[in-house]
Scaffold this motif. Sequence first.
Motif, PDB file in Angstrom:
ATOM      1  N   CYS A  66      -4.195   2.592 -10.788  1.00  0.00           N
ATOM      2  CA  CYS A  66      -3.851   1.216 -10.446  1.00  0.00           C
ATOM      3  C   CYS A  66      -3.392   1.128  -8.989  1.00  0.00           C
ATOM      4  O   CYS A  66      -3.829   0.251  -8.235  1.00  0.00           O
ATOM      5  CB  CYS A  66      -2.747   0.716 -11.380  1.00  0.00           C
ATOM      6  N   ALA A  67      -2.521   2.050  -8.590  1.00  0.00           N
ATOM      7  CA  ALA A  67      -2.004   2.037  -7.224  1.00  0.00           C
ATOM      8  C   ALA A  67      -3.119   2.322  -6.206  1.00  0.00           C
ATOM      9  O   ALA A  67      -3.191   1.683  -5.153  1.00  0.00           O
ATOM     10  CB  ALA A  67      -0.890   3.074  -7.074  1.00  0.00           C
TER      11      ALA A  67
ATOM     12  N   GLY B  29       2.769   1.536  -3.341  1.00  0.00           N
ATOM     13  CA  GLY B  29       1.837   1.862  -4.420  1.00  0.00           C
ATOM     14  C   GLY B  29       1.434   3.327  -4.394  1.00  0.00           C
ATOM     15  O   GLY B  29       1.474   4.019  -5.414  1.00  0.00           O
TER      16      GLY B  29
ATOM     17  N   ASN C 165      -5.516  -0.606  -5.914  1.00  0.00           N
ATOM     18  CA  ASN C 165      -4.832  -1.653  -5.161  1.00  0.00           C
ATOM     19  C   ASN C 165      -4.866  -1.345  -3.663  1.00  0.00           C
ATOM     20  O   ASN C 165      -5.184  -2.204  -2.836  1.00  0.00           O
ATOM     21  CB  ASN C 165      -3.394  -1.780  -5.648  1.00  0.00           C
ATOM     22  N   TYR C 166      -4.569  -0.101  -3.314  1.00  0.00           N
ATOM     23  CA  TYR C 166      -4.588   0.323  -1.913  1.00  0.00           C
ATOM     24  C   TYR C 166      -6.001   0.223  -1.337  1.00  0.00           C
ATOM     25  O   TYR C 166      -6.215  -0.261  -0.218  1.00  0.00           O
ATOM     26  CB  TYR C 166      -4.071   1.752  -1.819  1.00  0.00           C
TER      27      TYR C 166
ATOM     28  N   CYS D 296       4.091  -0.966 -12.956  1.00  0.00           N
ATOM     29  CA  CYS D 296       2.776  -1.610 -12.952  1.00  0.00           C
ATOM     30  C   CYS D 296       2.884  -3.088 -12.612  1.00  0.00           C
ATOM     31  O   CYS D 296       2.021  -3.635 -11.913  1.00  0.00           O
ATOM     32  CB  CYS D 296       2.111  -1.428 -14.317  1.00  0.00           C
TER      33      CYS D 296
ATOM     34  N   ILE E 285       3.367  -3.194  -8.863  1.00  0.00           N
ATOM     35  CA  ILE E 285       2.139  -2.909  -8.130  1.00  0.00           C
ATOM     36  C   ILE E 285       1.143  -4.061  -8.262  1.00  0.00           C
ATOM     37  O   ILE E 285       0.536  -4.506  -7.284  1.00  0.00           O
ATOM     38  CB  ILE E 285       1.519  -1.591  -8.624  1.00  0.00           C
TER      39      ILE E 285
ATOM     40  N   SER F 184       0.828  -1.209   0.000  1.00  0.00           N
ATOM     41  CA  SER F 184       0.000   0.000   0.000  1.00  0.00           C
ATOM     42  C   SER F 184       0.857   1.252   0.000  1.00  0.00           C
ATOM     43  O   SER F 184       0.623   2.193  -0.770  1.00  0.00           O
ATOM     44  CB  SER F 184      -0.924   0.002   1.227  1.00  0.00           C
TER      45      SER F 184
ATOM     46  N   GLY G 103       2.432   6.292  -7.080  1.00  0.00           N
ATOM     47  CA  GLY G 103       1.393   7.145  -7.635  1.00  0.00           C
ATOM     48  C   GLY G 103       1.662   8.610  -7.375  1.00  0.00           C
ATOM     49  O   GLY G 103       1.484   9.461  -8.250  1.00  0.00           O
TER      50      GLY G 103
ATOM     51  N   GLN H 148      -5.959  -4.168 -12.364  1.00  0.00           N
ATOM     52  CA  GLN H 148      -4.510  -4.079 -12.268  1.00  0.00           C
ATOM     53  C   GLN H 148      -3.817  -4.892 -13.360  1.00  0.00           C
ATOM     54  O   GLN H 148      -2.850  -4.434 -13.973  1.00  0.00           O
ATOM     55  CB  GLN H 148      -4.066  -4.547 -10.888  1.00  0.00           C
TER      56      GLN H 148
END
Length: 792
Positions: free
Chosen positions: A291-292, A26, A295-296, A677, A680, A23, A30, A421
């Motif tokens: 994407c980050a 990522g 994901n987080y 990417c 991540i 997290s 970002g 992702q």
Amino acid sequence: MIVHYLKIAWRNLLKYRMQSVVSILGLAVGLACFALSAFWIHYEMTYDTFHRDADRLYLVGVNDDSFGGSSASFTPYALGRYLKEHYSEIEDYCLFEAETFFVLKDNRMLELPMLLPDTTALRMLDIRALEGDESFLRAGTTDNRIAITEKAAKQLFGTTDVIGQTVTNANWNKEYTIGAVVSDWGVHTNFPYAFLGNGSGRTGWDDYTYRTLVKVKPGTDVSRLLEKMNAHFPEELTKSRYQENTGLTRFYLEPLTGLRATEGFILKNNQTVQFRYITWFAAVGGLIIVCAFINYLTIYIDRFRTRRREMVLRQVCGAGLRSLVTLLCTDFLLTVLAALVVGMVLVELLMPIFLRYSLIQDADFSNYRSILFYILSVSVVMMAIVVLWVWLFQKRSLHGNMHTGNALSGIAWRKGSVILQLTVCMAFIFCTVAMQLQLHHLRNVDTGMDYRGRAAVSIWMNVDMNVWAEKIKALPMVTEVIRPAYWPLLGEGAYSSYLIDGYTGMEGRLEQPLTFDEVLAGEEFFRFYDMQLLSGEWVSAKSEYCQVNIMESTARRMGWNPEEAVGKQLFFVNREQEPMTVIGVVKDCAYKSPTAELPNTVFVNTDQMKWMHARCFVLFKYRPGTWDECRRRIEEMQRAELPDRKLFLYSEEERYNDYLKSEDALSSLLGFSSLVCIFISIFGIYSLVTLACERRRKEIAIRKVNGATVRHILTLFFREYALLLVVSSLVAFPAAWWVMRRWIEHYNRQVEIGFLPFLLIFVGVALCVAACIGHRIWKTANENPAEVIKSE
């Protein structure tokens, strides 16, 4: 209480180490992408914004497509006054010329920019006299006085006390007296200057040497103004004393602060990253941020669900909405704070590389505003999610919160996150691969000429290049030299252009004349570049000026095949000139930028243009791997013998690579983005699998009790993620293919992308995913089911 919440947040970071690291990294990546993208876009869009009323200043251009359209913003002197008198929307105007001032300093030739403004430019633009009297610039007369900027004065004299000093323009061997020290616009302008001088004095309609700026009145509809200007295009621009028909038919008004985004203004072969590539880089950074963040968000929501029992116990003990919100906000704010620190470190580490690829100079990188915006955006979104989740949590019963968690929606969210992702990851990888394939194709495909191992040298002015041809031939690195009668095809290209409005086989005249590039040529020139004759004969020493070779694409635009073109004629707009007769057709040679359409080109006998020989080059070939040494030796000879002359020295291969500078920069940035990417996505998937294994430990244990083997359990998980990978590829590959096809269409030589890149990317990502999740699932599947059920 806040200290208590911080302790809990810290313990949670340590408890979920992998998820916390993913997290933080990522969000940090970002943040770095957002900060760099925002800085680059802001830098490019703030050129010349320091001028007074910059938002109302427009550069006037015309549709002059000579030499590929690079001179569209040059206009005659008389145009400025004409526009001011005929259009009430125009409040003011100014004009200036731009040239290069060659100064000899410490036995080296320096090239410094010089502006030659008229008196209106000094009135309208921000130029201030710091020392001396700049009234000679306002007088509008031509004399030998010039003004110098502080920076240039320190560079040349080491001081700003230079009034009365002299400086010589080595190119014209003319001496000037410094009459004033003036303020500097710096490098963040499209029109930098080190010197200010008086204009050439050409005030008519025929000399296209001026840049014309107009200031429109406040509230002016510029599009309507442009329509009026084009509806009443001045007759003086449609013809001149040199040409019966100039081919000019319309105006353009480009905002002074937006010229960087205007490809007609920035030359195709200029060493500047094109603005459309900058916007693509920003789009890439935006996708990384999405994407980050997704994901987080996925990891954070999954951790919400794993902490349901903790929240229930706090609710039983009397915790209210405010208390739970504060607890959870402290948790994610600690993560955001850690991401902020790591992101700032990443920005500092990446800054030298970023500045090298972006070609930004003398810029103060102030990223606090963009970083603050990024952090606030993340915090606001997360705050909204926390409040919503806690509110829904309190709406349920204690039993419902303890035993239900809307599993279907949680699974759908996780799968959607993984698909997103993987889609972004595979799309980036495919775009990077496709771009590398196109660049490899451009550098290795048959261009109709061999530019490798070729170079050109010339020394201006009044230098006998025949003498230097012998000096170049004596260098051990040089294998072949031809006489100084030509220009380098890539380094300089055409030396003139024509307007053609008719050709054999057509009736009447073309309403819009065609522009033809004229290239000095001869048999030795064609052999030097290994060019190929498709029909007819080469232009040679026996050819008349009107007997020419043309390129294959030029012939086909006239409706002729190479054999039919021989003997055909091309008619000048000025029919008093003898028409050109085609005596041979040359295979297309890509001497322009790969993103430019191959121009109409004629090759003429250079011996019929003897007046050009004083400005021609020595073309030579050098041995592979010796260019740096060869260049050094030539530069040393020139500094030793003719230090007060301007040296032009080109490697044709380096010049061709300059055409691809933007592509190389974007390719490198995309390659880095693809790695980011992958990082991540893979670690995000690993984190989600870890959480999934934690939640499904009891399920896995029961399966093992009922006879499932480790292989069966691995297959269960692999099947799930293989399906997600297939879905992602079905979205990523068509979208990425469409984007790259649009990008490749900009080139005049295009690579064909087969099935193999798709297959290799899919297999590669699949192996990465398998390696990522295999270890964690293997570990969970090998746990003792009795211990798992007992602990549950």
